[in-house]
Design a protein around this motif. Structure first.
Motif, short mmCIF file in Angstrom:
data_model
loop_
_atom_site.label_atom_id
_atom_site.label_comp_id
_atom_site.label_asym_id
_atom_site.label_seq_id
_atom_site.Cartn_x
_atom_site.Cartn_y
_atom_site.Cartn_z
N PHE A 1 0.86 -1.19 0.00
CA PHE A 1 0.00 0.00 0.00
C PHE A 1 0.89 1.24 0.00
N LEU A 2 0.94 1.91 -1.15
CA LEU A 2 1.77 3.11 -1.31
C LEU A 2 0.95 4.23 -1.95
N ASP A 3 1.16 5.43 -1.48
CA ASP A 3 0.50 6.60 -2.07
C ASP A 3 -1.01 6.42 -2.19
N GLY A 4 -1.62 5.77 -1.19
CA GLY A 4 -3.07 5.64 -1.15
C GLY A 4 -3.66 4.53 -1.99
N ASN B 1 0.95 -4.46 10.49
CA ASN B 1 2.26 -3.99 10.06
C ASN B 1 3.06 -3.51 11.27
N PHE B 2 4.38 -3.71 11.20
CA PHE B 2 5.27 -3.41 12.32
C PHE B 2 6.51 -2.67 11.84
N GLY B 3 7.09 -1.87 12.70
CA GLY B 3 8.28 -1.10 12.37
C GLY B 3 9.59 -1.83 12.59
N PRO C 1 -2.77 -1.10 15.61
CA PRO C 1 -3.34 0.09 14.97
C PRO C 1 -2.93 0.23 13.50
N ARG C 2 -1.82 -0.35 13.09
CA ARG C 2 -1.40 -0.32 11.69
C ARG C 2 -1.84 -1.62 11.02
N THR D 1 8.44 -6.36 3.75
CA THR D 1 8.45 -5.65 2.47
C THR D 1 9.22 -4.35 2.70
N PRO D 2 9.51 -3.61 1.65
CA PRO D 2 10.20 -2.33 1.87
C PRO D 2 9.42 -1.36 2.77
N GLU D 3 8.11 -1.57 2.89
CA GLU D 3 7.29 -0.68 3.70
C GLU D 3 7.27 -1.06 5.18
N SER D 4 7.25 -2.38 5.47
CA SER D 4 7.14 -2.79 6.88
C SER D 4 7.36 -4.29 7.03
#
Length: 172
Positions: free
Chosen positions: A47-50, A146-148, A101-102, A73-76
Motif C-alpha cells: 500500500f503506497l501513495d493511497g 504492520n510493524f516497524g 493500529p497499523r 516488504t520495503p514498507e514494513s
C-alpha cells in the motif's frame, strides 16, 4: 537511495526474517504451530501513495501453520492471519484493530478491496468493519498487521496467537 543503501536495506530485511524464522521454530511448535521455511514471495502488493501496488520483486516471508504468514516488504514487517468468515466476531475484530493500529482487513479472493485500512479509515468501530465483512461475498478474510521492527513483529505474532486462541480463530 544509493546502490549500497538498497543492498544493505535488502540484506537486513532478509536477515531479520531468516533469524525470526529460526527463533520461532521451537517456540511455536510447543503452542501447536508449524513454522515453514522462508521463501521468496512474488506477486504481492504493497500500500503506497493511497493505493495497492504490485511488487514485481520478491520479498521474504514464511508460513506459520495454521493460517498465518509473516514477512517483510520495503514498507514494513507484516503478519497476515487468514480467518474464515464464520469465526469473525465483533470482539476479535475490535481487539485486533486496537492491539494492531497499523492494520488492514481484506478478503482472500478480492484482496485489493479492503474492508478496513488503517491509512484510509482511521478509527472506525468494529461494528462498521463487521458490516463491511457481512456485505462481502468473501469466505475468508486476511487480518494484516504492520510493524516497524522485527522485534515488534515477533511480539505481534505471539499476541495474535493468544488473541486467536481466545476467540477460537485457529484450526488447532
Amino acid at each position: 537511495m544509493k546502490a549500497r543503501e538498497i543492498h544493505e536495506f535488502l540484506n537486513r530485511m532478509w536477515e531479520d526474517i531468516l533469524r525470526l524464522n529460526e527463533e520461532l521454530r521451537s517456540e511455536l511448535s510447543e503452542k501447536g504451530f508449524k513454522v515453514e521455511d522462508v521463501e521468496e514471495v512474488f506477486g504481492a502488493y504493497i500500500f503506497l501513495d493511497g493505493e495497492w501496488k504490485v511488487m514485481k520483486y520478491p520479498h521474504p516471508a514464511f508460513e506459520i501453520k495454521p493460517q498465518m504468514e509473516a514477512g517483510a516488504t520495503p514498507e514494513s514487517y507484516y503478519l497476515v492471519v487468514a480467518v474464515p468468515r464464520e469465526r469473525i466476531n465483533e470482539n476479535f475484530t475490535g481487539a485486533f484493530i486496537e492491539i494492531f493500529p497499523r492494520s488492514f482487513i481484506y478478503g482472500s479472493d478480492d484482496f485489493l478491496n479492503d474492508v478496513y485500512n488503517w491509512r484510509r479509515d482511521g478509527r472506525v468501530s468494529p461494528v462498521e468493519v463487521l458490516g463491511r465483512i457481512e456485505e462481502s461475498d468473501e469466505r475468508v478474510f486476511q487480518f494484516e498487521a504492520n510493524f516497524g521492527s522485527v522485534e515488534a513483529l515477533k511480539r505481534g505474532i505471539l499476541r495474535t496467537i493468544d488473541l486467536g486462541k481466545r476467540f477460537g480463530i485457529f484450526d488447532l
